[in-house]
Each structure stands twice: as C-alpha cells, then as structure tokens.
Write a protein that holds these residues in place. Structure first.
Motif, PDB file in Angstrom:
ATOM      1  N   MET A 181       0.805  -1.599   0.183  1.00  0.00           N
ATOM      2  CA  MET A 181      -0.293  -0.006  -0.154  1.00  0.00           C
ATOM      3  C   MET A 181       0.765   1.528   0.406  1.00  0.00           C
ATOM      4  O   MET A 181       1.635   1.447   0.821  1.00  0.00           O
ATOM      5  N   ILE A 182       0.994   2.159  -1.317  1.00  0.00           N
ATOM      6  CA  ILE A 182       1.278   3.556  -0.798  1.00  0.00           C
ATOM      7  C   ILE A 182       0.230   4.736  -0.222  1.00  0.00           C
ATOM      8  O   ILE A 182      -0.344   5.187  -0.474  1.00  0.00           O
ATOM      9  N   THR A 183       0.719   5.166   0.858  1.00  0.00           N
ATOM     10  CA  THR A 183      -0.106   6.325   1.304  1.00  0.00           C
ATOM     11  C   THR A 183       1.073   7.585   0.538  1.00  0.00           C
ATOM     12  O   THR A 183       1.632   7.709   0.862  1.00  0.00           O
ATOM     13  N   ALA A 184      -0.168   8.126   0.378  1.00  0.00           N
ATOM     14  CA  ALA A 184      -0.139  10.133   0.434  1.00  0.00           C
ATOM     15  C   ALA A 184      -0.884  10.669   0.855  1.00  0.00           C
ATOM     16  O   ALA A 184      -2.149  10.503   1.169  1.00  0.00           O
ATOM     17  N   ASP A 185      -0.416  10.890   2.517  1.00  0.00           N
ATOM     18  CA  ASP A 185      -1.448  11.896   3.703  1.00  0.00           C
ATOM     19  C   ASP A 185      -1.190  13.724   3.483  1.00  0.00           C
ATOM     20  O   ASP A 185      -0.294  13.661   2.696  1.00  0.00           O
ATOM     21  N   SER A 186      -1.230  14.141   4.095  1.00  0.00           N
ATOM     22  CA  SER A 186      -1.136  15.363   4.524  1.00  0.00           C
ATOM     23  C   SER A 186       0.392  16.251   4.249  1.00  0.00           C
ATOM     24  O   SER A 186       0.338  17.343   4.268  1.00  0.00           O
ATOM     25  N   LYS A 187       1.098  14.853   5.353  1.00  0.00           N
ATOM     26  CA  LYS A 187       2.057  15.639   5.587  1.00  0.00           C
ATOM     27  C   LYS A 187       3.277  16.183   3.811  1.00  0.00           C
ATOM     28  O   LYS A 187       3.803  16.419   4.149  1.00  0.00           O
ATOM     29  N   LEU A 188       2.983  14.881   3.354  1.00  0.00           N
ATOM     30  CA  LEU A 188       3.047  14.517   1.869  1.00  0.00           C
ATOM     31  C   LEU A 188       3.129  16.384   0.980  1.00  0.00           C
ATOM     32  O   LEU A 188       3.699  16.442   0.354  1.00  0.00           O
ATOM     33  N   THR A 189       1.600  16.204   0.974  1.00  0.00           N
ATOM     34  CA  THR A 189       1.268  17.562   0.838  1.00  0.00           C
ATOM     35  C   THR A 189       1.641  18.402   1.085  1.00  0.00           C
ATOM     36  O   THR A 189       2.355  18.980   0.388  1.00  0.00           O
ATOM     37  N   GLN A 190       2.388  19.251   2.581  1.00  0.00           N
ATOM     38  CA  GLN A 190       3.000  20.057   3.068  1.00  0.00           C
ATOM     39  C   GLN A 190       4.643  19.783   2.225  1.00  0.00           C
ATOM     40  O   GLN A 190       4.917  20.926   2.163  1.00  0.00           O
ATOM     41  N   THR A 191       4.754  18.585   1.794  1.00  0.00           N
ATOM     42  CA  THR A 191       6.450  18.509   1.236  1.00  0.00           C
ATOM     43  C   THR A 191       6.432  18.928   0.413  1.00  0.00           C
ATOM     44  O   THR A 191       7.497  19.615  -0.281  1.00  0.00           O
ATOM     45  N   VAL A 192       4.677  18.804  -0.257  1.00  0.00           N
ATOM     46  CA  VAL A 192       4.839  19.162  -1.948  1.00  0.00           C
ATOM     47  C   VAL A 192       4.915  20.181  -1.778  1.00  0.00           C
ATOM     48  O   VAL A 192       5.447  21.567  -2.657  1.00  0.00           O
ATOM     49  N   LEU A 193       3.765  21.525  -1.243  1.00  0.00           N
ATOM     50  CA  LEU A 193       3.292  23.100  -1.195  1.00  0.00           C
ATOM     51  C   LEU A 193       4.331  23.636  -0.525  1.00  0.00           C
ATOM     52  O   LEU A 193       5.192  24.776  -1.705  1.00  0.00           O
ATOM     53  N   ASP A 194       5.895  22.958   0.202  1.00  0.00           N
ATOM     54  CA  ASP A 194       6.743  23.490   0.640  1.00  0.00           C
ATOM     55  C   ASP A 194       7.833  23.593  -0.363  1.00  0.00           C
ATOM     56  O   ASP A 194       8.594  24.506  -0.384  1.00  0.00           O
TER      57      ASP A 194
END
Ligand SMILES: [Zn+2]
Length: 411
Positions: A1-14
């Motif tokens: 299972m590959i998980t994409a959470d809101s922490k990863l979203t923050q990484t993208v935005l940063d």
C-alpha cells in the motif's frame, strides 16, 4: 500500500515555495530556458532525489532526470514529469507542481519495490519564452530537438549557445533520447482553467490535448467618406470582418468543445468618419478532434469569403500554425479513473485547451495527464494557487495509479 497523506502534501507545497525563490528576476518568478538560477532548482531537486535513493543526471538540453531503478535490470520505466521553466512573472505551480509530484510519489513509496523503474523528468523548457520555440526539453527525448538548436533569442544567442554556456554539450543530444522499454508518461499539471472549479472536482483526467489552427485574415475594401458614400456603394472591410467574428463566436458556442477566438483586430484608416478600408484580424480555433476543428474552420472561412464578396471586399487568409490534437493513452486514462473511483473522488474527464509536454511524449510512449483544480482559474500569474486538499487528492490518485500500474506489468 502506497500512502500519500497531508504531510506529503505539505512537502509538495513547501518544495514549490522553495523553488519559487530561484528566479532570474528579483521580486518575481521568472525562469526562462537555462537561466543561471535553473542550476539552483536542479541542486534542490537533485538533493531530494539523492535522499530518496535516486540517481540524477542533467541531459544535453538541461532536463533534470532522476531515476529510481527497479531491482530488475530489464524492468520497464514509468516517466513522471513536467517543466521547470516559467513564463515571465509566473506563479509557483505551472509545471513545477508536476515535477515535484514525481519526487513526492517516490517518497510515498517509502522504499517499496515496484516492477518498474521510475524516472522523474524536470523539463528545461516548455513555455517558449526565450527562443520563441516551445518544448525544447521534451522534444530532446523524442529526438526532434536538433532542428531547434539554431533558434535565436532576442540577444542573438542560439539554443546551442545557451546549452554550451550552461556547461552542457549539444553533441550529446542523442543521449537525451528515450531508451529501453517504457510504460509511458504521466504528467500532473494545474488545470489553468475554470472547468474543475465549476464541477467542484479536485482533479480531472485529461482526454486529449486540443489540436489548433492559428491564422491571419486580411479584409481589403475601400476607404471612403462616411457621409457621402451611400450604403449600397460601400466596400466596408470591417462590416465583412465583423460578420466573420460573430460567426466564429456563434459556431463555437453551438459546437460542443470548440473554442474560437479573434484576439487581434486592426482597422485602417481608423477614423470615425471614414469607412474602414482594411481590416487585419487573427483567428485561433481549437478542438480535441481534428475533423471537427477542420470542418469548423472551413465553414468559418467560407462564410468570411461570402461576407467579403457581398461587399466587394477582397479576403486573404494566411495560416500561421496548425497542430493536430493528441489523444491521451486509453490505458493510462482508465487507470487514473479507476484510482480516483476507488478513492471515492470525482474524476471528470476534460480536454486540455493548452499545449503540454505530454503531447510531445505521446509521439513515442503512452501519455496521460491528471489536472489539479486551479482556484479562480488563475495561471501564468503570480497569484496562481492550488488548494492543499486538491494536491492531496492528486497524490492519492497518483499513488493508487502506481499500484494499479504495477498490476499490469508482466500480466
Ligand atoms: Zn505548464
């Protein structure tokens, strides 16, 4: 299972915020082909790639290419990418988001094995700002960049000069070509339009990139006195051109998916008491199906000719550009729909009215695009935005896509 959470979203935005700092113009985001700050973008993303266990190279036209190798040396490659150059005074997501998403999805993998390698592509040039030619980056991968090397910028420097000044070797262009077995190319991109916002959807699957024609039209009648020339003796070029413009709007409004725009009108002599003797105008017409576009164009030009003849006005049409439509890969589209469906996300299909690297990659490999909603449809503007929840949706669809794609390899 590959998980994409809101922490990863923050990484993208940063990451998008951090890359926005590397501009060739202080106080704005401007990064044209191989400007010196491109180096800083490459260093930033190359560092991230290194931490993810990827190997990075810069190819001969300056594309950033980071590979996560599968353990199987014969494994095919999935390409994920977009462009790192910008228009002048740009936003921080056009292009950049799609590259950053590639690295973020590798981060989401967290070391899990896939039956394919992933190559993240940060194309050096897509917007066509510096040399007036677009897609230098992606065209190198499909072997059509050679003919662009002689193109000149405003200072008279060629693409080849720019490549050499950046410390790259144009002789190595052939090494930028796609090699080995490829699964295809996936591009995440902000929509840059209002459709997803109107549909209240975070993401959308691109059906095709439109084909387009651009032309110049010249209506030549006769300028004469507005008071002394009776209506039946006039040769009014603007009256004919105006009929053509209204017809273009009418036809596009009544033809699903067709867009037609007259963006330039020049009227001569341009005096209130003189009948217009000459009109120069443009036409930009686009549709996802070439035959619909061609039929519409013929109808409009036939109509323009009739309106001109009825007024003894001569019409000259000069084609400026004609590009065929690019349908996206059926298999990749189906996987994107399936991924969104499983995540219970709306997944409308929409046409891309703008050109993208995916249309170049589609010449050699299956290509697909996932659009991310553009709040207020604002793009090519410093206030360009994305909603964090839409980025999360795109990451989750991307992660599920990688899993579903794995199921098709060797199957
Ligand atoms: Zn773009």
């Amino acid at each position: 299972m590959i998980t994409a959470d809101s922490k990863l979203t923050q990484t993208v935005l940063d990451a998008c915020d951090a890359l926005a700092c590397h501009s060739e113009v202080v106080g704005e985001i401007t990064r044209t082909y191989l400007c010196p700050t491109t180096q800083e973008v490459h260093t930033h993303l190359g560092g991230w790639a290194g931490r993810l266990g990827m190997t990075t190279r810069i190819d001969a036209v300056g594309n950033l290419r980071s590979r996560l190798e599968s353990k199987d040396p014969n494994a095919p490659t999935l390409y994920i990418g977009s462009h790192l150059d910008t228009v002048p005074n740009a936003g921080r997501y056009d292009g950049i988001l799609g590259v950053v998403m590639g690295y973020a999805l590798v981060e989401a993998l967290g070391g899990q094995e896939l039956p394919y390698s992933i190559e993240v592509l940060g194309f050096s040039e897509e917007e066509g700002v510096r040399f007036g030619v677009s897609f230098i980056g992606s065209r190198a991968l499909v072997g059509t960049a050679d003919e662009l090397l002689a193109a000149l910028d405003k200072e008279g420097r060629s693409v080849q000069d720019a490549i050499e000044a950046y410390g790259l070797n144009p002789q190595e262009l052939a090494l930028a070509r796609l090699t080995g077995q490829s699964l295809g190319y996936l591009e995440f991109h902000i929509e840059q339009g209002p459709v997803l916002q109107d549909l209240e959807a975070s993401v959308g699957v691109v059906s095709a990139i439109v084909g387009q024609d651009r032309l110049n039209l010249e209506f030549v009648g006769r300028a004469s006195h507005a008071g002394t020339t009776p209506m039946h003796l006039r040769r009014d070029a603007l009256a004919a051109a105006a009929r053509f413009m209204v017809a273009a709007e009418d036809l596009a409004r009544h033809t699903p998916g067709l867009v037609a725009t007259v963006g330039i009108v020049e009227v001569k002599p341009g005096a209130g008491n003189v009948i217009p003797g000459e009109v120069h105008c443009s036409l930009d017409i686009r549709h996802e199906h070439d035959e619909v576009r061609r039929r519409a164009l013929k109808e409009l030009l036939d109509g323009a000719e009739r309106e001109a003849q009825a007024r003894q006005v001569a019409l000259k049409v000069t084609p400026k550009m004609s590009e065929a439509a690019t349908p996206m890969s059926g298999q990749f589209k189906a996987l994107l729909h399936q991924a969104a469906e499983e995540l219970e996300l709306p997944h409308p299909e929409l046409v891309s009215g703008a050109g993208h690297d995916a249309q170049i990659m589609a010449q050699e490999v299956p290509a697909a695009m996932l659009f991310v909603r553009s709040p207020n449809a604002l793009s090519h503007h410093p206030d360009e935005m994305v909603n964090p929840e839409d980025v999360t949706a795109a990451l989750r669809v991307g992660a599920r896509f990688l899993e579903r794609l794995a199921g098709t390899v060797g199957a």
